[in-house]
Design an enzyme around this catalytic site. Structure first.
Site: not given
Ligand code: PEP
Ligand code: MG
Length: 584
Positions: A201, A445, A469, A516
């Site tokens: 992240h 995910e 993920d 995404c």
């Protein structure tokens, strides 16, 4: 990894997680146990910064008094009280209470930086003391400083002089997503960290700052010195320390060319993203905070495909109230003027921790597999309902959709839908308007979700594949562990099979599906995703125009044959060769 060391100039290799070239001076992020940023305070704002320092000191003193009273009232051993007394004395010593104030005023730097500078000076003095007992007291100094830093970091300081840090390259051992969000207010030219991977992240947030970044340099923080001249090439994964004149000139030229390329892309802003043979492709943006909306609009995004709402919870004391969340969601919904705004319910846990939440207070043995995202939300229904009400209220002001992260099983979908119904009911009771027909989607995910997708298709209005993920869980690679970041591979045959499977199933069922994850913003993968049947991609705003350019020059029939061959092979070399052919 250090690759070459010639005189004072050397090259560090890492993983480029945000493209582009930056040329600037190194600013080392201080190494107090807490990483501390260094930024310049605007000329008229030093008094406010000193006041912020004074407040943090006062609050820390209060905290110590409370602790002291609790210790002496109870039956705690006497040493505990004495230990607090030592901290109290350190805190009240002018070297701690006065000198940092002077540093702020003289250097116009932030309070955290002033305090850690002074701490480093004191620690060095302690190192020279002969008496081992006294020498060890330096640990107390560090602990006291950390107490004050925690107070300061809970309340970010005033914004630095705009533009002043433009050519600064931050060099840190590691930066948490929360650290980087703080840096959003300051204009750094680039980032280098020892740790991290492509889809950590931290890397994602670094990209959202639209500055080049190289992570996983392993020992960059130890090798680079303050103020050294650096070239950071995020596209080629290198950092050149103390470049010679010819290298510098070459990179300045490259930087100019990149700038020119970007200017050309800007002309595509209002052009529809349609393939050569007329297939419309939806290009949307991922955002972390309402402030990112401007960048999404500026790059011509057709909607927000992913609003990572958990960032509203980071870098603050306490939790955002329903009203505060509502205002954040409403502002994005209204700002997009009827275009879709997909708000992902908060995905806290794993590397996005929030102190003080019951469910997360414990250190999970394996946070990526632990109480994260929807699991955490279902375990904390009060928090979840508050967020759902806030999102639903915002749905009255724009085209809002709800997206649920980390779904693995039907039971989680059912429980979430019940919670949404409950949130709607309580708004009805309060006579608060909302869109009763708000669409609810799920993220694919976890491999289990892709493999058992029919239940998802039956119960949800839309799907979005979170490739970051999905790759992490398919290949068993911790996204935030730099030791395995080289194993991250969006082209792994198993990953491609899962993505292909999900897209085909959704298309057959006529349920809208998007990607995404970071794969959506990688231009070299655009044709692959189009060939798999994908027509909706959501990515960092800075990538929208580059991907649009690729869409505009693509022709579906020419792609599908090659992509079908890619789907059928398990041979990585063949996959790369076919990808090259696709992009030729
Ligand atoms: C993903 O996992 O691909 C995703 C988009 O969500 P995040 O990166 O926030 O986990
Ligand atoms: Mg995810």
């Amino acid at each position: 990894m250090l690759v070459q060391h010639a005189m004072s100039s050397f090259v560090l290799h890492g993983v480029g997680v945000s493209r582009g070239i930056a040329i600037g001076r190194a600013q080392l992020v201080s190494h107090a146990t807490l990483e501390v940023a260094h930024y310049t305070i605007a000329p008229g704002a030093t008094d406010a910064e000193i006041a912020r320092f004074d407040t943090a000191m006062r609050e820390t003193k209060q905290e110590l008094s409370t602790l002291h009273n609790a210790m002496t009232a109870g039956d705690a051993p006497a040493e505990f009280g004495a230990f607090i007394d030592v901290h109290w004395m350190i805190l009240n010593d002018p070297t701690m209470s006065e000198v940092p104030r002077r540093i702020i005023a003289e250097q116009r730097c932030n309070a955290e930086w002033a305090l850690t500078q002074q701490m480093n000076v004191l620690v060095e003095q302690f190192d020279e003391i002969e008496d081992p007992y006294l020498r060890e007291r330096k640990a107390d100094v560090v602990q006291v400083v950390e107490r004050v830093l925690k107070r300061l970091m809970g309340k970010p300081g005033p914004i630095g002089t705009p533009g002043a840090e433009h050519h600064t390259i931050l060099v840190a051992h590691d930066l948490s997503p929360a650290d980087i969000i703080q840096f959003k207010q300051h204009r750094f030219g680039a980032f280098i960290t020892d740790l991290g991977g492509v889809t950590s992240h931290t890397a994602i947030v670094a990209r959202s700052l639209n500055v080049p970044a190289v992570v996983a340099t392993h020992n960059g923080r130890a090798l680079i010195r303050e103020n050294e001249l650096l070239i950071l090439d995020g596209t080629n994964h290198v950092v050149i320390v103390n470049p010679d004149k010819s290298v510098l000139a070459e990179y300045r030229l490259k930087q100019g060319e990149l700038e020119l390329g970007r200017a050309k892309l800007r002309r595509l802003k209002t052009k529809a993203a349609t393939t050569l043979d007329g297939h419309a492709v939806e290009l949307q943006a991922n955002i972390e905070l309402p402030g990112d909306l401007a960048q999404a609009l500026d790059n011509g995004a057709m909607g927000i495909g992913l609003f990572r709402s958990e960032f509203l919870f980071l870098n603050r004391e306490g939790l955002p109230s329903e009203d505060e969340q509502f205002e954040a969601y409403r502002s994005v919904a209204a700002g997009m003027e009827g275009k879709p705004v997909t708000i992902r319910t908060f995905d806290l846990g794993a590397d996005k921790q929030k102190e003080g939440l019951d469910g997360l207070a414990r250190v999970a043995p394996n946070p990526a597999l632990g109480l994260r995202a929807v699991r955490f939300c279902l375990a904390e229904p009060r928090l979840f309902l508050t967020q759902l009400r806030a999102i639903l209220r915002a749905s009255h002001y724009g085209n809002v959709r709800i997206l649920i992260p980390m779904l693995a099983s039907v039971a989680e979908i059912d429980q979430t839908l019940v919670m949404i119904a409950q949130a709607k009911e309580s708004l009805r009771e309060r006579s608060v308007p909302f869109n009763d027909d708000v669409k609810v989607g799920g993220m694919i995910e976890i491999p289990a979700a892709a493999l058992a997708i029919s239940a998802f298709l039956a119960k949800l209005d839309f799907l979005s594949i979170g490739t970051n993920d999905l790759i992490q869980y398919t290949l068993a690679i911790d996204r935030s562990d730099d030791a395995v970041s080289h194993l991250y591979d969006p082209l792994h045959p198993a990953v491609l099979k899962l993505i292909a499977m999900a897209i085909s199933a959704a298309n057959r069922a006529q349920v809208p599906i998007a990607v995404c994850g970071e794969m959506a913003g990688e231009v070299r993968l655009t044709r692959l995703l189009l060939g798999l049947g994908l027509r909706s991609l959501s990515m960092h705003p800075a990538h929208v125009l580059g991907v649009k350019q690729r869409v505009l020059t693509s022709e579906i029939p020419a792609i599908t044959g090659i992509v079908d061959r890619m789907r059928r092979t398990d041979d990585p070399a063949k996959l790369i060769a076919l990808l090259d052919k696709l992009n030729a």
